[in-house]
Design a protein around this motif. Structure first.
Motif, mmCIF file in Angstrom:
data_model
loop_
_atom_site.group_PDB
_atom_site.id
_atom_site.type_symbol
_atom_site.label_atom_id
_atom_site.label_comp_id
_atom_site.label_asym_id
_atom_site.label_seq_id
_atom_site.Cartn_x
_atom_site.Cartn_y
_atom_site.Cartn_z
ATOM 1 N N PRO A 65 7.448 -4.450 4.912
ATOM 2 C CA PRO A 65 7.919 -3.802 3.685
ATOM 3 C C PRO A 65 6.893 -3.926 2.564
ATOM 4 N N ARG A 66 6.506 -2.825 2.020
ATOM 5 C CA ARG A 66 5.602 -2.848 0.867
ATOM 6 C C ARG A 66 5.848 -1.599 0.026
ATOM 7 N N ILE A 67 5.530 -1.717 -1.233
ATOM 8 C CA ILE A 67 5.676 -0.559 -2.109
ATOM 9 C C ILE A 67 4.286 0.001 -2.375
ATOM 10 N N ILE A 68 4.104 1.278 -2.066
ATOM 11 C CA ILE A 68 2.815 1.891 -2.373
ATOM 12 C C ILE A 68 2.976 2.765 -3.610
ATOM 13 N N LYS A 69 1.852 3.018 -4.273
ATOM 14 C CA LYS A 69 1.887 3.887 -5.447
ATOM 15 C C LYS A 69 1.051 5.111 -5.139
ATOM 16 N N VAL A 70 1.602 6.266 -5.400
ATOM 17 C CA VAL A 70 0.896 7.501 -5.073
ATOM 18 C C VAL A 70 0.679 8.298 -6.350
ATOM 19 N N ILE A 71 -0.595 8.602 -6.619
ATOM 20 C CA ILE A 71 -0.952 9.358 -7.819
ATOM 21 C C ILE A 71 -1.033 10.824 -7.440
ATOM 22 N N ARG A 72 -0.275 11.653 -8.146
ATOM 23 C CA ARG A 72 -0.365 13.097 -7.885
ATOM 24 C C ARG A 72 -1.592 13.608 -8.611
ATOM 25 N N ASN A 73 -2.579 14.059 -7.882
ATOM 26 C CA ASN A 73 -3.825 14.416 -8.553
ATOM 27 C C ASN A 73 -3.627 15.581 -9.502
ATOM 28 N N GLY A 74 -4.351 15.547 -10.600
ATOM 29 C CA GLY A 74 -4.240 16.588 -11.621
ATOM 30 C C GLY A 74 -4.841 16.079 -12.909
ATOM 31 N N VAL A 75 -4.372 16.673 -14.014
ATOM 32 C CA VAL A 75 -4.901 16.279 -15.324
ATOM 33 C C VAL A 75 -4.334 14.913 -15.692
ATOM 34 N N PRO A 111 -3.082 11.824 -18.156
ATOM 35 C CA PRO A 111 -2.521 10.870 -17.212
ATOM 36 C C PRO A 111 -1.642 11.565 -16.170
ATOM 37 N N ARG A 112 -1.725 11.090 -14.951
ATOM 38 C CA ARG A 112 -1.072 11.767 -13.841
ATOM 39 C C ARG A 112 0.273 11.108 -13.497
ATOM 40 N N ARG A 113 1.064 11.841 -12.776
ATOM 41 C CA ARG A 113 2.364 11.297 -12.361
ATOM 42 C C ARG A 113 2.130 10.292 -11.240
ATOM 43 N N ILE A 114 2.752 9.131 -11.373
ATOM 44 C CA ILE A 114 2.579 8.101 -10.347
ATOM 45 C C ILE A 114 3.957 7.738 -9.790
ATOM 46 N N SER A 115 4.094 7.832 -8.492
ATOM 47 C CA SER A 115 5.389 7.511 -7.876
ATOM 48 C C SER A 115 5.232 6.256 -7.025
ATOM 49 N N ARG A 116 6.302 5.526 -6.937
ATOM 50 C CA ARG A 116 6.305 4.368 -6.038
ATOM 51 C C ARG A 116 7.157 4.701 -4.834
ATOM 52 N N HIS A 117 6.760 4.181 -3.720
ATOM 53 C CA HIS A 117 7.501 4.513 -2.501
ATOM 54 C C HIS A 117 7.567 3.273 -1.610
ATOM 55 N N LEU A 118 8.742 3.023 -1.141
ATOM 56 C CA LEU A 118 8.934 1.843 -0.299
ATOM 57 C C LEU A 118 8.644 2.182 1.163
ATOM 58 N N ALA A 137 15.915 4.935 -12.336
ATOM 59 C CA ALA A 137 15.427 4.036 -13.368
ATOM 60 C C ALA A 137 14.453 4.725 -14.314
ATOM 61 N N GLY A 138 14.185 6.002 -14.078
ATOM 62 C CA GLY A 138 13.355 6.771 -14.990
ATOM 63 C C GLY A 138 11.986 6.152 -15.168
ATOM 64 N N ALA A 139 11.595 6.013 -16.425
ATOM 65 C CA ALA A 139 10.216 5.640 -16.728
ATOM 66 C C ALA A 139 9.836 4.273 -16.199
ATOM 67 N N GLU A 140 10.800 3.475 -15.831
ATOM 68 C CA GLU A 140 10.436 2.176 -15.301
ATOM 69 C C GLU A 140 9.617 2.310 -14.032
ATOM 70 N N PHE A 141 9.833 3.400 -13.332
ATOM 71 C CA PHE A 141 9.182 3.526 -12.049
ATOM 72 C C PHE A 141 8.255 4.714 -11.933
ATOM 73 N N THR A 142 8.428 5.666 -12.776
ATOM 74 C CA THR A 142 7.608 6.857 -12.632
ATOM 75 C C THR A 142 6.951 7.168 -13.959
ATOM 76 N N PHE A 143 5.671 7.402 -13.906
ATOM 77 C CA PHE A 143 4.985 7.747 -15.120
ATOM 78 C C PHE A 143 4.834 9.243 -15.159
ATOM 79 N N GLU A 144 5.450 9.856 -16.143
ATOM 80 C CA GLU A 144 5.378 11.316 -16.260
ATOM 81 C C GLU A 144 4.489 11.661 -17.442
ATOM 82 N N ARG A 145 3.690 12.679 -17.255
ATOM 83 C CA ARG A 145 2.894 13.118 -18.386
ATOM 84 C C ARG A 145 3.793 13.681 -19.462
#
Ligand code: ATP
Length: 645
Positions: free
Chosen positions: A187-197, A199-206, A637-645
């Motif tokens: 079990p690990r949580i990875i962070k995936v950056i959606r490429n683009g302008v 600051p980019r959206r970053i999602s966490r995924h278990l 959890a909204g912004a706690e977990f996802t960074f939205e531009r």
């Protein structure tokens, strides 16, 4: 499902093994075999054909989103006696994760069979075990929905459970659809950056054994999470520039990945994290099971209620009651100090009796007075041996005063701190008291929502045996009359049920989850879900993953029967989780922990089939019925977990 149509009390009785084991076989022999197992399980779980009539009509369905080939489907138990027409069903489904604004821009207006040949217009048309597609329009989109569904990791019985336990063995094997190696998965949580302008959206995924079965499948999952403008994810790179080409690449040192679709141009700059993105990327990745856990009870827990901040505690030196009460009550001592209230022992001179006086300063509940009103209304309504009794209440000088039955032995949290572990016999009695209290309030349509060690007060019966009484109805509420669900995020982190965090709607079963956490905690002195880095995010991720184990040596001398019970309580799917009544009828509880060797052996096999027991091992087969990922958590959890531009 092979046995659809005749959904007996037994197969909806929901010990998870029954639900899963009846799911696979198509040939007659396998079907007969699985039915044998089901009836044996029913016998063992003491559920007769007339048991749980309210569950008899539940049809287990899976709903997909029209045209969404990446959504794995929402598993849903339709109780036809509760949901009688299409409109309330669609409204209920809209409150769940199925309602995605891209796939279902206008909500759910139509439901089709999975092949699109029929539009469902009445709940009677749903078939147990069937798949259905929710749509905003009347145009059905032909997608291979069942392929999007999770690979069928069904459990098959290699050696079927023999009615006479001749072989005394229940060997379960996992059918894995992919040939890819997965032995490196943890079990690990990875962070995936959606490429683009930036600051980019970053999602966490278990990622864990359940969510990482093959490279393609993880890519598909990430595609539905990351939602690239250009469609499916075609390439992923680590920040050090290494391309991810195999499943194992997700489990190396890097845990941050940049995702690309087919056509974008790549630039070296993509792999540099902008300062605004940094805190999301830097958040520590939790290697949930690999990290050594602190096997300790966390500090007294704070409830998740917004009105808690800045609680005002009346001046303890002053320790005086208002004039109106001063003549009647004499303060003896401060006995409890919660997040909103302080509790004193007082002498009631009129009744010549010692009582507890709970004082809640209005400043502590500004804007949440309805909670106090609800607490009082509920306490006035209830009268049960295992629930603290309210005698009288007053509102004087901006404080609420509640005269309550006094419990002198303190709460279970303090008791556990003193004794470290509660013997099984005491734990069984405590669960019986709690089960009876919960059965009583649930039948009245009341959910406590804050069942925890601190809210169970210790009592002794005439024989000196320990039990508990349920206290603090400060978060309790009544279930909506219209059979709806609750959605307010509240509870206490260590004990909060996954459906509360998921915001998919919840009901009385949240109290049962908490009861399971309590049972686990009192037996070994630490709770099943803990954060490895002391953050709520990490704790919630662990709860949502539903993964816990019975580590050695703490559990070495704990019976298999009680572990079986814990599994039935800490079950992520509320429909499969025990109700309070089922808890009380569990063989172990019904026999006050005095079960025969045969049952203990059966429980041993049951638990072993569901989870590995070593500290480092993950119970990967256990939660096959429910996929929870960090994306769902991030949605809740909204912004706690996802960074939205
Ligand atoms: N009737 C009682 N008899 C004895 N002790 C009590 C009683 N009621 C409460 N206490 C003690 O006081 C503590 C705080 O009470 P209570 O949980 O009702 O307060 P609260 O501020 O509403 O709590 P929380 O922090 O859970 O929201 C309890 O943990 C318990 O130790």
């Amino acid at each position: 499902m092979p046995n659809s149509g005749t959904n007996t009390a037994g197969d909806s009785m929901t010990s998870s093994v029954c639900a899963m084991e009846t799911e696979g076989g198509n040939n007659a022999e396998e079907l007969a075999e699985s039915q044998d197992v089901v009836s044996e399980m029913q016998r063992r779980c003491r559920i007769g054909p007339s048991g749980y009539p309210h569950l008899q009509k539940a049809k287990r369905l899976r709903f997909y989103r029209n045209g969404d080939q990446y959504f794995k489907g929402l598993q849903y138990a339709l109780q036809t006696d509760r949901v009688k027409s299409m409109q309330p069903l669609m409204e209920e489904l809209m409150k769940t994760i199925i309602c995605d604004s891209t796939a279902l821009p206008h909500g759910i207006r139509h439901i089709f069979t999975i092949d699109g040949t029929q539009r469902i217009t009445s709940v009677d048309q749903f078939e147990d075990g069937g798949g259905y597609v929710c749509s905003s329009t009347d145009a059905f989109k032909q997608v291979d929905y069942s392929r999007a569904a999770e690979p069928n990791w069904r459990l098959t019985l290699a050696n079927r459970y023999n009615r006479h336990l001749e072989t005394k063995k229940l060997a379960l094997s996992v059918v894995e659809p992919s040939n890819e190696r997965t032995d490196f998965v943890f079990p690990r949580i990875i962070k995936v950056i959606r490429n683009g302008v930036k600051p980019r959206r970053i999602s966490r995924h278990l990622l864990n054994k359940k969510t990482a079965k093959s490279f393609d499948q993880v890519l598909r999952d990430l595609t539905s999470v990351v939602k690239l403008d250009s469609g499916a994810i075609r390439k992923l790179f680590t920040l050090s520039g290494r391309q991810v080409l195999t499943l194992e690449d997700f489990f190396r040192d890097d845990d941050v990945f940049v995702a690309y679709g087919g056509n974008e141009r790549m630039a070296a700059d993509d792999l540099l994290v902008a300062s605004e993105e940094h805190k999301w990327v830097a958040a520590r990745t939790s290697k949930l099971r690999r990290m050594s856990r602190r096997h300790v009870m966390p500090n007294r827990n704070e409830s998740l209620r917004q009105d808690r901040s800045g609680s005002v505690i009346p001046d303890q030196n002053e320790q005086r009651l208002p004039l109106e009460l001063d003549g009647r009550f004499q303060l003896v001592r401060l006995i409890g100090d919660g997040n909103t209230a302080v509790v004193y022992e007082v002498i009631d001179k009129v009744n010549n009796d010692n009582r507890a006086m709970k004082v809640i300063a209005q400043e502590n509940v500004i804007g949440k007075e309805h909670l106090i009103e609800m607490e009082l209304a509920i306490l006035q309504k209830i009268d049960h041996t295992f629930i603290i009794q309210l005698y009288e209440s007053w509102f004087i000088e901006n404080s609420f005063y509640l005269s309550l039955e006094l419990i002198e032995l303190g709460d279970l949290f303090e008791h556990l701190r003193r004794v470290n572990r509660v013997p099984e016999r005491d734990a069984v009695r405590m669960m019986t008291c709690l089960g009876q209290a919960l059965e009583y309030i649930h039948e009245l349509g009341i959910v406590h929502r804050d069942v925890k060690l601190e809210n169970l007060l210790i009592v002794k019966d005439d024989f000196g045996e320990l039990g508990v009484k349920l206290a603090d109805f400060g978060l309790a509420t009544e279930m909506p009359q219209d059979c709806g669900v609750l959605t307010t995020l509240c509870g206490t982190p260590t004990y909060v049920a996954p459906e509360v965090l998921n915001k998919t709607g919840y009901g009385c079963k949240v109290d049962i989850w908490a009861a399971g956490v309590i049972l686990y905690a009192i037996l070994v002195g630490f709770p099943p879900f803990q954060s490895s880095d002391n953050t709520e995010q990490d704790l919630f991720a662990a709860i949502l993953s539903g993964e816990f184990n019975f580590p050695s040596p703490s559990f070495d001398d704990i019976s298999w029967s009680v572990r079986h019970l814990i599994l039935c309580l800490i079950q992520t799917d509320p429909f499969l989780r025990y109700s309070a009544g089922e808890l009380l009828r569990d063989e172990y509880i019904a026999n006050l922990g005095d079960v025969d060797q045969e049952y203990e052996e059966w429980a041993h096999l049951f638990v072993r089939s569901k989870m590995h027991t070593g500290e480092e091992e993950t119970p990967y087969e256990y939660y096959t019925s429910r996929r929870t990922s960090m994306d769902e958590l991030s949605e809740s959890a909204g912004a706690e977990f996802t960074f939205e531009r």
